[in-house]
Scaffold this motif. Structure first.
Motif, short mmCIF file in Angstrom:
data_model
loop_
_atom_site.label_atom_id
_atom_site.label_comp_id
_atom_site.label_asym_id
_atom_site.label_seq_id
_atom_site.Cartn_x
_atom_site.Cartn_y
_atom_site.Cartn_z
N HIS A 77 -34.63 66.04 102.71
CA HIS A 77 -34.23 65.95 101.31
C HIS A 77 -33.30 67.05 100.84
O HIS A 77 -33.24 67.33 99.65
N ALA A 137 -36.70 62.52 95.04
CA ALA A 137 -35.55 63.21 94.45
C ALA A 137 -36.00 64.46 93.70
O ALA A 137 -35.29 65.48 93.67
N VAL A 175 -30.27 62.39 92.09
CA VAL A 175 -30.20 63.63 91.31
C VAL A 175 -28.77 63.75 90.82
O VAL A 175 -27.84 63.93 91.63
N PHE A 208 -29.47 69.38 86.38
CA PHE A 208 -29.96 68.42 87.39
C PHE A 208 -30.87 67.41 86.69
O PHE A 208 -31.90 67.77 86.13
N TYR A 256 -25.38 65.78 99.43
CA TYR A 256 -24.19 65.80 98.57
C TYR A 256 -22.92 65.87 99.42
O TYR A 256 -21.97 65.11 99.23
N LEU A 291 -24.32 73.31 92.64
CA LEU A 291 -24.58 72.76 93.98
C LEU A 291 -23.73 73.46 95.03
O LEU A 291 -24.19 73.74 96.15
N SER A 349 -26.19 65.90 89.72
CA SER A 349 -26.21 67.34 89.99
C SER A 349 -24.96 68.04 89.53
O SER A 349 -23.84 67.56 89.77
N SER A 373 -36.46 66.99 96.29
CA SER A 373 -35.15 67.47 96.75
C SER A 373 -34.61 68.58 95.85
O SER A 373 -34.22 69.64 96.33
N VAL A 374 -34.60 68.33 94.56
CA VAL A 374 -33.97 69.32 93.68
C VAL A 374 -34.79 70.61 93.63
O VAL A 374 -34.24 71.71 93.69
N SER A 390 -34.39 72.50 96.94
CA SER A 390 -33.02 72.86 97.32
C SER A 390 -32.35 73.86 96.39
O SER A 390 -31.37 74.49 96.76
N LEU A 424 -30.62 68.66 99.16
CA LEU A 424 -29.70 68.15 98.14
C LEU A 424 -28.25 68.48 98.52
O LEU A 424 -27.35 67.65 98.38
#
Ligand SMILES: *Cc1c(COP(=O)(O)O)cnc(C)c1O
Length: 363
Positions: A223, A67, A203, A185, A229, A210, A205, A70-71, A74, A225
Motif C-alpha cells: 500500500h 486506502a 487517496v 489527503f 502514485y 507526496l 493526494s 496507505s495514507v 506512507s 502511496l
C-alpha cells in the motif's frame, strides 16, 4: 434481475448501466488502452473535487480501509505524531490503524453525538503538542454525524499540519472543494457516493507533499502511496494486478456522477432523507442524534423495544429492501438507513409503506 433497494451505507444500489459496464472484453491491464481508463479516472476524481492542479487521485485495489492504511503508513514519518479526532466507530478505526503500524498518535475523543470544539482543539491539543498531521472522519457512518472538516482543516493548516480526511461515505454525495477545504489527503472508495462496484479505493493526494515522501517512510509494501502514485503517473499502471472490471464500472459511475453533478445528487439525497425522517417520525420512531447534527445522508434509528431487528431485516429483505444494524460500540438498540446510491424518493416511500405494514402486523 430484480432491482434491490440497498439502505445499508454501501455498497450501494447501482444503475443498470454501471452493472452492465462490468462486462467488457478481456484486456491486459498493462495495455495503453487500459492505462488511459485509469488515468482518466484519476483526473475525474480531482476534477469533481476541484483540485486538478494540486492533487492526484491515487487508486488501489482494496476496500476503503486499505486506502486509509496507505495514507497513514506512507505519510507520517517515523517519530512524528498525528492527532486523531474520534467521535465514532470510524474515528476508532483510524486509531486502530495507527496502533497496528506503530504510528505515534494522540486522540481528541468525543461522544458519538458531539462535534469537535474548535477552541478545545486549538488550546488543548494543537498548542500543547507538536503534531505533524491531523486525521478525521467527515461523515461518521456509524451514527450519521457530519464533522465540520472545513473549519478543522483550516485551523490545522494555520499550524502547518498535514490534513487527512476519511470522506468514505460523503465523497460524491456532499460537494467537497479540496483546496478551499485545506485537505491534503482525502480517502474514499468507489462503492459509496460514486455509485460504483466494490473493489477500488483511492487517496486524493496533495502532489507537493507526496513528492517529499521518501521510501524510508514506508511501513507497508503493497500500500505504499508514493510508489503507487509514481507507477500511476509515469506508467499509467497499478504496481500490481488491479480489479480491472471494477475500474470500468468506476469510470462509468464517475461519468454518470459528472453528468448529474454532485450538487444535484446532494439535493436529491437530502430530499430522500427528509422523506425518510418525517415518515419515520410519523410512525413514532426516535433517532440517535439530535436534528441539528444530522448529516442528511444516513439516519440512525432507535429500535422500539417491541421490535426485533433481524425479524424486521428478514421481512424487508423478502421485499427487496436491505436495512442495516447499528454498531454495538455506539448503541445496542439502533439500526441504520442510508439514502445514497441509485435510489429515488419512491423507493423510500415504498420502504415506509412496508414498515407501516410490518408494524400493523406486529400489533
Ligand atoms: C465504509 C467506510 C470505511 C471503509 O470501509 P471498507 O469496508 O473498508 O470499505 C471507512 N470509513 C468510513 C467513514 C466508512 O463509511
Amino acid at each position: 434481475m430484480v432491482r434491490k433497494i440497498l439502505l445499508n451505507p454501501g455498497p450501494v444500489t447501482t444503475t443498470q448501466s454501471v452493472k452492465d459496464s462490468l462486462v467488457v472484453e478481456d484486456i491486459c491491464p498493462r495495455e495503453k488502452e487500459f492505462g488511459n481508463i485509469i488515468s482518466g479516472i484519476s483526473d475525474k476524481l480531482t476534477q469533481i473535487s476541484n483540485c486538478s492542479s494540486t492533487h492526484y487521485g491515487v487508486l488501489f485495489t482494496s476496500s476503503g480501509t486499505g486506502a486509509l492504511e496507505s495514507v497513514l503508513t506512507s505519510i507520517i514519518p517515523k517519530g512524528k505524531k498525528i492527532l486523531i479526532i474520534n467521535n465514532g466507530t470510524y474515528g476508532k478505526r483510524l486509531i486502530e490503524i495507527c496502533l497496528a503500524f506503530n504510528i505515534k498518535f494522540s486522540t481528541y475523543d468525543l461522544e458519538y453525538n458531539e462535534l469537535p470544539d474548535l477552541n478545545i482543539l486549538e488550546n488543548e491539543f494543537l498548542r500543547m503538542d507538536d503534531f505533524y498531521a491531523i486525521a478525521m472522519v467527515h461523515h461518521e457512518t456509524s451514527t450519521g454525524l457530519l464533522n465540520n472538516i472545513n473549519m478543522i482543516c483550516n485551523l490545522a493548516k494555520r499550524d502547518n499540519l498535514i490534513t487527512i480526511v476519511d470522506a468514505m461515505s460523503s465523497f460524491g454525495i456532499v460537494p467537497i472543494d479540496i483546496n478551499y477545504g485545506n485537505i491534503d489527503f482525502l480517502v474514499s472508495t468507489t462503492n459509496k457516493g460514486i455509485q460504483g462496484i466494490p473493489g477500488i479505493s483511492f487517496v486524493i493526494s496533495n502532489i507537493s507533499i507526496l513528492e517529499t515522501v521518501k521510501d524510508y517512510f514506508d511501513r507497508t509494501y503493497y500500500h505504499s502511496l508514493y510508489k503507487q502514485y509514481k507507477s500511476l503517473l509515469e506508467n499509467k499502471q497499478f504496481r500490481f494486478t488491479p480489479a480491472v472490471q471494477v475500474l470500468y464500472a468506476m469510470n462509468k459511475a464517475l461519468d454518470e456522477l459528472i453528468e448529474d453533478t454532485i450538487q444535484i445528487r446532494w439535493n436529491l439525497c437530502r430530499q430522500k432523507w427528509r422523506i425518510l425522517y418525517y415518515g419515520l417520525k410519523k410512525l413514532n420512531f426516535e433517532f440517535l442524534l439530535p436534528d441539528k447534527i444530522q448529516s442528511q445522508i444516513l439516519i440512525a434509528v432507535k429500535l422500539p423495544s417491541y421490535m426485533d431487528f433481524s425479524d424486521l431485516h428478514d421481512y424487508m429483505y423478502k421485499r427487496h429492501i436491505t436495512i442495516y444494524p447499528g454498531k454495538s460500540d455506539i448503541c445496542d438498540n439502533i439500526f441504520r438507513l442510508s439514502v445514497f446510491g441509485d435510489i429515488v424518493p419512491a423507493d423510500i416511500l415504498y420502504f415506509l409503506n412496508e414498515l407501516k405494514e410490518y408494524i400493523n402486523e406486529q400489533n
